[in-house]
Design an enzyme around this catalytic site. Sequence first.
Site, mmCIF file in Angstrom:
data_model
loop_
_atom_site.group_PDB
_atom_site.id
_atom_site.type_symbol
_atom_site.label_atom_id
_atom_site.label_comp_id
_atom_site.label_asym_id
_atom_site.label_seq_id
_atom_site.Cartn_x
_atom_site.Cartn_y
_atom_site.Cartn_z
ATOM 1 N N ARG A 79 0.875 -1.180 0.000
ATOM 2 C CA ARG A 79 0.000 0.000 0.000
ATOM 3 C C ARG A 79 0.907 1.223 0.000
ATOM 4 N NH1 ARG A 79 -2.809 2.897 4.450
ATOM 5 N NH2 ARG A 79 -4.761 3.833 3.671
ATOM 6 N N ASN A 156 -6.967 8.092 2.759
ATOM 7 C CA ASN A 156 -6.575 7.508 4.032
ATOM 8 C C ASN A 156 -7.358 8.118 5.197
ATOM 9 O OD1 ASN A 156 -4.518 5.885 5.654
ATOM 10 N ND2 ASN A 156 -4.234 7.919 6.537
ATOM 11 N N GLU A 157 -7.924 7.264 6.058
ATOM 12 C CA GLU A 157 -8.567 7.679 7.309
ATOM 13 C C GLU A 157 -9.298 9.010 7.140
ATOM 14 O OE1 GLU A 157 -5.459 7.557 10.270
ATOM 15 O OE2 GLU A 157 -5.092 5.415 9.931
ATOM 16 N N HIS A 224 -8.584 0.082 10.041
ATOM 17 C CA HIS A 224 -7.250 0.234 10.606
ATOM 18 C C HIS A 224 -7.316 -0.136 12.080
ATOM 19 C CE1 HIS A 224 -5.923 3.287 7.269
ATOM 20 N NE2 HIS A 224 -6.374 2.132 6.798
ATOM 21 N N TYR A 226 -5.568 -0.248 15.597
ATOM 22 C CA TYR A 226 -4.548 0.183 16.554
ATOM 23 C C TYR A 226 -5.129 0.011 17.956
ATOM 24 C CZ TYR A 226 -1.978 1.876 12.488
ATOM 25 O OH TYR A 226 -1.305 1.959 11.283
ATOM 26 N N GLU A 253 -4.392 -1.216 7.784
ATOM 27 C CA GLU A 253 -3.247 -0.827 8.615
ATOM 28 C C GLU A 253 -3.404 -1.486 9.971
ATOM 29 O OE1 GLU A 253 -2.423 3.265 9.275
ATOM 30 O OE2 GLU A 253 -2.642 3.850 7.161
ATOM 31 N N TRP A 282 1.450 -1.473 9.043
ATOM 32 C CA TRP A 282 2.082 -0.153 9.000
ATOM 33 C C TRP A 282 3.368 -0.231 9.804
ATOM 34 C CZ3 TRP A 282 0.674 4.275 6.387
ATOM 35 C CH2 TRP A 282 1.485 5.397 6.629
#
Length: 452
Positions: A79, A156-157, A224, A226, A253, A282
């Site tokens: 990516r 992105n985001e 994503h 996290y 991610e 990531w």
Amino acid sequence: MRSKWWGGLAALLCGAAAVLVAAQPAQAATGFSVSGTTIVDANGKPFVMRGVNHAHTWYPSQLNSSLSGIKALGANTVRVVLASGQRWTKNEASDVTNVISQCKANRLICVLEVHDTTGYGEQSGAATLAQAVDYWISVKSALEGQESYVILNIGNEPYGNGSAASKWTADTKSAISRLRAAGFQHQIMVDAPNWGQDWQFIMRDNAASVFAADPNRNTVFSIHMYGVFDTAAEITDYLGRFQTAGLPIVVGEFGFDHSDGNPDEDTILATAQARGIGYLGWSWSGNGGGVEYLDMVTDFNPSALTTWGQRIFNGANGIKATAVEASVFGGQQPSSPPPSSSSPSPSTSPSTPAGSCTATYTINNSWPGGFQGTVTVKAGAAPISGWTVSWTWPNAQRFTNSWNATVTTSGETVTARNAAYNGSLAAGASTSWGFTATSGSTNTPPTPINCA
């Protein structure tokens, strides 16, 4: 990832979810397409992303060596971070052409994303999704004809945690519609709001309507993971809801640690592998702003793997053990499987003809304790209005997930019937359904495969 310019996100998963509506079948597509929860490449083969993110727009001189290193460590996808000009210097069409060329030279599928949209509504200067679409249209000349090798990740985001996140659904639908109207036939990937982590469940609860808004039915959702995803239950529930709804999702991610909490990377990797879900860690190298620990290699040196790099490339359910090269490049299996497993290789088992249809069972990918398979049903000399496939497991295999068919089991006996949308087949036409399953040390394809 908010890259080296972003701060921490403190958020908790909460609340009940509305039931997602099952997606309609994929329409005819150029290049990558969607079949239920599965991403399918230009050759009609299931493709599971196993790769990493690379911050190209901030480190343009590192492109060639980085892609070469990423490939050498076993990845099948990268990516690539691009900029549309709102926050960082725009990557022009000539540079995008070079990125795609280098991805292809390294036999990597290329997911291209606009990073300027990161945290819109909270991040000063962030681009809108509409501006991201403007960018893609401006570099369309570099993307035309590359549908078999490139997936477009719109932005992105694209929203932070403020009230602007509520605009995600309408703005994402509009962005998809504009791209299709502009002639883009690529598979489209869309990131979640809330800095990509969707803790408000905006993407999850509206994904079916967003998918239906794509006239090509060729949109993939990207979460994503996290600090929000710091328990196994949160990870399995979120990913499972998409698959239950028949919608394609990837982990676009994730990391092994983060400023907003400690993600459960072991469950992310294991669940993605068990469910045939793609993942992109990531990131390769170049992180700053306090998250340097997310570098997989030190100073872009593929021989200097960090703790995170060792985990994602060489650990259990990691890239080296599970990545399968896209069939447009040859479809090579993992070159260095774990010592406890044998090298996986596709195998097929044809059906015993029953007059109306035949079925072929294929093992597409395997790993210690499990595998992914596809069953292709083909009508005979006359059209059919429905089909039923059955077999008996020879080695106590068991389904963990299935799509594009209604599957029931009784002991070792499997019966799969067509879904509402793929039962009618013209003479000689075919359709496919897929599954993931567990297996022991022996995984013999069942025979006979009966189709009626």
